[in-house]
Design an enzyme around this catalytic site. Structure first.
Site, mmCIF file in Angstrom:
data_model
loop_
_atom_site.group_PDB
_atom_site.id
_atom_site.type_symbol
_atom_site.label_atom_id
_atom_site.label_comp_id
_atom_site.label_asym_id
_atom_site.label_seq_id
_atom_site.Cartn_x
_atom_site.Cartn_y
_atom_site.Cartn_z
ATOM 1 N N GLY A 241 -28.379 26.093 52.719
ATOM 2 C CA GLY A 241 -29.066 27.054 51.882
ATOM 3 C C GLY A 241 -28.998 26.864 50.383
ATOM 4 N N GLY A 277 -29.453 21.006 54.056
ATOM 5 C CA GLY A 277 -30.654 20.231 54.364
ATOM 6 C C GLY A 277 -31.333 19.853 53.062
ATOM 7 N N ARG A 278 -32.019 20.844 52.504
ATOM 8 C CA ARG A 278 -32.832 20.645 51.294
ATOM 9 C C ARG A 278 -32.063 19.934 50.176
ATOM 10 N NH1 ARG A 278 -36.989 24.281 50.092
ATOM 11 N NH2 ARG A 278 -35.977 25.819 51.418
ATOM 12 N N ARG A 314 -45.744 23.381 52.321
ATOM 13 C CA ARG A 314 -44.972 24.365 51.551
ATOM 14 C C ARG A 314 -45.813 25.190 50.564
ATOM 15 N NH1 ARG A 314 -41.199 23.643 48.659
ATOM 16 N NH2 ARG A 314 -39.856 25.265 49.479
ATOM 17 N N TYR A 318 -45.616 29.011 51.465
ATOM 18 C CA TYR A 318 -44.699 29.822 50.638
ATOM 19 C C TYR A 318 -45.131 29.892 49.183
ATOM 20 C CZ TYR A 318 -41.792 27.744 54.378
ATOM 21 O OH TYR A 318 -41.309 27.263 55.565
ATOM 22 N N CYS A 346 -60.375 22.273 55.628
ATOM 23 C CA CYS A 346 -61.400 23.301 55.481
ATOM 24 C C CYS A 346 -60.851 24.705 55.438
ATOM 25 C CB CYS A 346 -62.402 23.156 56.615
ATOM 26 S SG CYS A 346 -63.029 21.488 56.677
ATOM 27 N N GLU A 347 -59.971 24.974 54.536
ATOM 28 C CA GLU A 347 -59.594 26.351 54.259
ATOM 29 C C GLU A 347 -59.047 26.442 52.843
ATOM 30 O OE1 GLU A 347 -55.964 27.806 56.395
ATOM 31 O OE2 GLU A 347 -56.593 26.321 57.854
ATOM 32 N N TYR A 375 -38.497 19.438 54.118
ATOM 33 C CA TYR A 375 -39.532 20.273 54.730
ATOM 34 C C TYR A 375 -40.944 19.800 54.349
ATOM 35 C CZ TYR A 375 -35.333 23.041 55.358
ATOM 36 O OH TYR A 375 -34.062 23.432 55.681
HETATM 37 N N1 LLP Z 1 -28.604 25.864 58.897
HETATM 38 C C1 LLP Z 1 -29.433 26.747 59.476
HETATM 39 C C2 LLP Z 1 -28.951 27.537 60.607
HETATM 40 C C3 LLP Z 1 -30.747 26.891 58.992
HETATM 41 O O1 LLP Z 1 -31.563 27.776 59.550
HETATM 42 C C4 LLP Z 1 -31.181 26.106 57.890
HETATM 43 C C5 LLP Z 1 -32.544 26.211 57.376
HETATM 44 C C6 LLP Z 1 -30.279 25.188 57.340
HETATM 45 C C7 LLP Z 1 -28.984 25.110 57.852
HETATM 46 C C8 LLP Z 1 -30.639 24.294 56.179
HETATM 47 O O2 LLP Z 1 -30.937 25.043 55.065
HETATM 48 P P1 LLP Z 1 -31.184 24.313 53.660
HETATM 49 O O3 LLP Z 1 -29.875 23.730 53.225
HETATM 50 O O4 LLP Z 1 -32.198 23.266 53.863
HETATM 51 O O5 LLP Z 1 -31.651 25.407 52.771
HETATM 52 N N2 LLP Z 1 -39.307 25.423 55.593
HETATM 53 C C9 LLP Z 1 -38.656 26.149 54.527
HETATM 54 C C10 LLP Z 1 -37.167 26.183 54.690
HETATM 55 C C11 LLP Z 1 -36.690 26.713 56.026
HETATM 56 C C12 LLP Z 1 -35.209 26.735 56.182
HETATM 57 C C13 LLP Z 1 -34.820 27.069 57.581
HETATM 58 N N3 LLP Z 1 -33.421 27.009 57.864
HETATM 59 C C14 LLP Z 1 -39.085 25.548 53.191
HETATM 60 O O6 LLP Z 1 -39.855 24.599 53.169
HETATM 61 O O7 LLP Z 1 -38.684 26.048 52.132
#
Ligand code: LLP
Length: 422
Positions: A241, A277-278, A314, A318, A346-347, A375
């Site tokens: 997160g 992740g991100r 994205r 969002y 087409c949107e 993502y």
């Molecule tokens: N752990 C769990 C249980 C999660 O649900 C997520 C992300 C992560 C770890 C990794 O989170 P990060 O470090 O990447 O923030 N598609 C969206 C983001 C969705 C995140 C879903 N869960 C976007 O493009 O912003």
């Protein structure tokens, strides 16, 4: 910090010209930098080490599930956080040891739980009582007790986009922290469950450290309560997160985040599992596209790119900001003009940027969408029968196509016409 810079007026990924890759691979394509991936991992790991934490980083595959990217992290010691059978198979295929894999997610199927148990992964993060029972049955039938952390929902506002906040009580995730003790007590009585820890994840793209602290303090209280009741809590999964800068955000540095973990959970003697992740991949990737047309509309100018919302969802999903730059460096005094950057789908939602101030860009020019490593490709689709775009991994002066563009024949071959239509 990333490794996509202008060198002699041309954007490069490390030592490779983006234009050279484009000439060989065709656009659109995703391009990742090994040096950036490695740097982000090392900065994060170092922050945890400096804070004196016994930590295991489990890269959240959902952010970027390319096998070459996963392997880049695995070589540095990363585990994986997976949320589906497909991701579990990817992690294993990329060489992540099973005992470094965490399985998260609110709706794991029986087949997924069977695979997790049979591969002997590190732990399953369980999100509901029915899931606990299903997992216990599967594990007990195989004569094992599966290591489990229960994901608690700490009811904390992460202060992020509504679609990616997960730690409020109205969200579908985890077990309300007020009921957690009761569920742990049930878990202890189940034959196939070995309760090892507590998990929480409150959302994505957090730009403040305070919500993390609040959530971790709740986890801390719960651990105290569980230990008083004889539970051997030895792992704390703090989720992912931590946000990154897309535009003007100033998210906390990993050092600040690590200190928050240390201050709140550091004295509990637990292994800290993290699921970033991100943070690890976001700035390590760009989407490269060619401008097909420049169209003068009634009230505005449209740059029509060959990338579309199906390739990078994205902005459409969002209203996310991705910096857009031409691959050929504009002159410092080049006039800037507000344009809408759109794709061919087409949107109207297929809009990457509205009234973005950009230097002159003409048809045929290459542009990049920055901060697209997280993502981006992972969320792409074949909407409008547009093939998934290739992914390219650069390493110094070298690069490789790490996912090829499928041919139209391959795409169409997945479908068939039933007998009655022949
Ligand atoms: N752990 C769990 C249980 C999660 O649900 C997520 C992300 C992560 C770890 C990794 O989170 P990060 O470090 O990447 O923030 N598609 C969206 C983001 C969705 C995140 C879903 N869960 C976007 O493009 O912003």
């Amino acid at each position: 910090m990333n490794h996509f810079d202008y060198v002699n007026g041309q954007m490069q990924a490390e030592s490779v010209k983006i234009a050279d890759i484009a000439a060989r691979v065709g656009t659109p394509f995703y391009c990742y930098s090994t040096a950036t991936l490695q740097r982000h991992y090392k900065v994060f790991a170092q922050a945890l080490a400096d804070a004196g934490l016994d930590a295991q980083i489990c890269f959240a595959l959902k952010a970027n599930s390319n096998i070459a990217v996963i392997r880049t992290f695995a070589e540095l010691g990363a585990g994986a956080d997976v949320v589906s059978e497909g991701e579990l198979r990817r992690a294993l295929a990329a060489g992540v040891p099973a005992d470094k894999i965490v399985f998260s997610g609110v709706g794991k199927t029986e087949a997924e739980l069977v695979l997790a148990v049979s591969k002997g992964i590190m732990q399953v993060n369980v999100e509901s009582e029915p899931e606990l029972e299903a997992l216990s049955k599967i594990a007990a039938e195989r004569g094992v007790r599966m290591p489990v952390s229960i994901r608690v929902n700490p009811d904390v506002d992460a202060g992020t986009h509504a679609k990616i906040t997960t730690g409020k009580k109205e969200n579908k995730f985890g077990i309300e922290w007020t009921r957690a003790h009761e569920v742990y007590t049930k878990a202890r009585a189940l034959p196939g469950i070995d309760v090892v820890g507590v998990a929480c994840h409150i959302g994505s793209q957090l730009t403040e450290v305070e919500p993390f602290r609040q959530a971790f303090l709740r986890v801390r209280d719960l651990v105290a309560m569980l230990r008083a009741d004889g539970f051997d809590i030895r792992r704390l999964d703090v989720g992912g997160g931590l946000g990154i800068p897309y535009e003007s955000e100033e998210p906390p540095h990993p050092d600040v985040y690590a200190k928050a973990i240390k201050d709140t959970l550091g004295d509990l003697g637990c292994k800290i599992v993290l699921e970033p992740g991100r943070l690890l991949v976001g700035n390590a990737g760009i989407l490269v596209s060619t401008v097909i047309y420049v169209k003068e509309g009634a009230t505005r100018t449209f740059l029509i790119a060959d990338a579309a919302m199906n390739d990078l969802m994205r902005p459409a999903l969002y209203e996310a900001h991705h910096t857009i730059e031409p691959v050929t460096q504009p002159k410092a005094d080049a006039p800037r003009q507000p344009v809408d950057v759109v794709g061919p789908v087409c949107e109207t939602g297929d809009t990457f940027a509205k009234q973005r101030s950009l230097p002159p860009i003409k048809p045929g020019d290459l542009i990049v969408f920055r901060t697209a490593g997280a993502y981006g490709a992972a969320m792409s689709s074949t909407y409008n029968t547009r093939p998934l775009v290739p992914e390219v991994l650069v390493n110094g002066a070298d690069y490789a196509v790490v996912r090829a563009r499928p041919s139209f024949d391959e795409m169409l071959a997945l479908e068939s016409v039933p007998d009655w239509l022949k």
